[in-house]
Design an enzyme around this catalytic site. Structure first.
Site, PDB file in Angstrom:
ATOM      1  CG  ASP A   1      -1.981  -1.055   1.192  1.00 60.85           C
ATOM      2  OD1 ASP A   1      -2.397  -1.421   0.077  1.00 60.85           O
ATOM      3  OD2 ASP A   1      -2.401  -1.513   2.271  1.00 60.85           O
TER       4      ASP A   1
ATOM      5  CE1 TYR B   1       4.182  -7.195   3.485  1.00 64.25           C
ATOM      6  CE2 TYR B   1       3.638  -9.519   3.756  1.00 64.25           C
ATOM      7  CZ  TYR B   1       3.600  -8.356   3.009  1.00 64.25           C
ATOM      8  OH  TYR B   1       2.981  -8.355   1.777  1.00 64.25           O
TER       9      TYR B   1
END
Length: 249
Positions: A53, A111
């Site tokens: 994003d 992540y």
């Protein structure tokens, strides 16, 4: 056509995300523009393994693209790296099979999410760590984060509006460490896939638990009830990094 797989990193601060979109700067579009120049103006399409994003960074994003000719991998890497914008680095390029697809080939992702709990915050890290200047019980968060490991339905940690129907995912590692200064926290999540804003929602919930505004058992409740309203707020994107993508042999 010759297919190449590339590992790239980028500073997400000035991007609206990885995926190409109208009237906004994206990582995909910048790389496609560079490859098109290298291909004498003939359009090249880039595919990404993950769609980060706006404001989210990557240390090890994977892409693939096709060229109408074969080129030495290091020469291609160097050309793409040096002609891409300064906030994109091309780490490696390799030749792959014509049917390889970076998104659909079986893989796992890791992540990291970095939180700056300094008072005041470190201004040099303001785009690269999410600031949380409130008391945090690290031990509570370390107990809670382990509850996320395993195979679960993560509906309660998914942002509304996602079109994905199957929300069962497996997290193989969920951990939290604190740096030697005590100022920066690093949350690490590895798994076979993550839902839209799942990691940011998990971190937002863990921070609430660490701040004693939710019990440690809230994780169990969210997983059981599959209710987003039971989870914490979505953490800001600037602390999130796509660290690594590993493909099965």
């Amino acid at each position: 056509m010759t297919r190449y797989k590339a590992t790239i990193s980028y500073d997400g601060y000035a991007f609206a995300g990885f995926q190409r979109q109208p009237h906004a700067r994206s990582v995909q579009e910048e790389i496609e523009k560079t490859l098109t120049r290298l291909n004498k103006g003939q359009t090249i399409t880039v595919h990404g393994a993950g769609r980060t994003d706006s404001g989210v960074h990557a240390l090890g994003q994977v892409i693939h693209f096709d060229l109408p000719y074969q080129m030495d991998e290091e020469k291609l890497r160097f050309a793409l790296d040096t002609q891409s914008p300064e906030d994109i680095d091309v780490i490696s390029i390799e030749l792959v099979a014509a049917d390889f697809h970076c998104r659909y080939a079986k893989h796992s992702k890791t992540y990291e999410f970095i939180v700056d709990r300094g008072r005041p915050k470190n201004p040099m890290r303001r785009h690269y760590a999410t600031h949380f200047p409130y008391p945090l019980d690290v031990e509570r968060m370390q107990i809670a984060i382990k509850k996320l490991e395993g195979t679960h339905d993560f509906t309660g940690f998914t942002a509304s509006g996602t079109s994905v129907e199957d929300k069962v995912r497996t997290i193989t590692e969920a951990s939290l460490i604190v740096d030697e200064t005590g100022q920066f926290l690093t949350f690490t999540f590895s798994g076979n896939g993550f839902l839209y804003k799942q990691i940011r929602n998990m971190v937002g919930t863990l921070l609430k638990i660490g701040n004693n505004r939710m019990p440690v058992e809230q994780i169990d409740l969210i997983l059981e009830k599959k209710d987003r309203q039971l989870a914490g707020p979505t953490a800001a994107p600037n602390g999130l990094y796509l660290k690594e993508i590993r493909y099965e042999e």
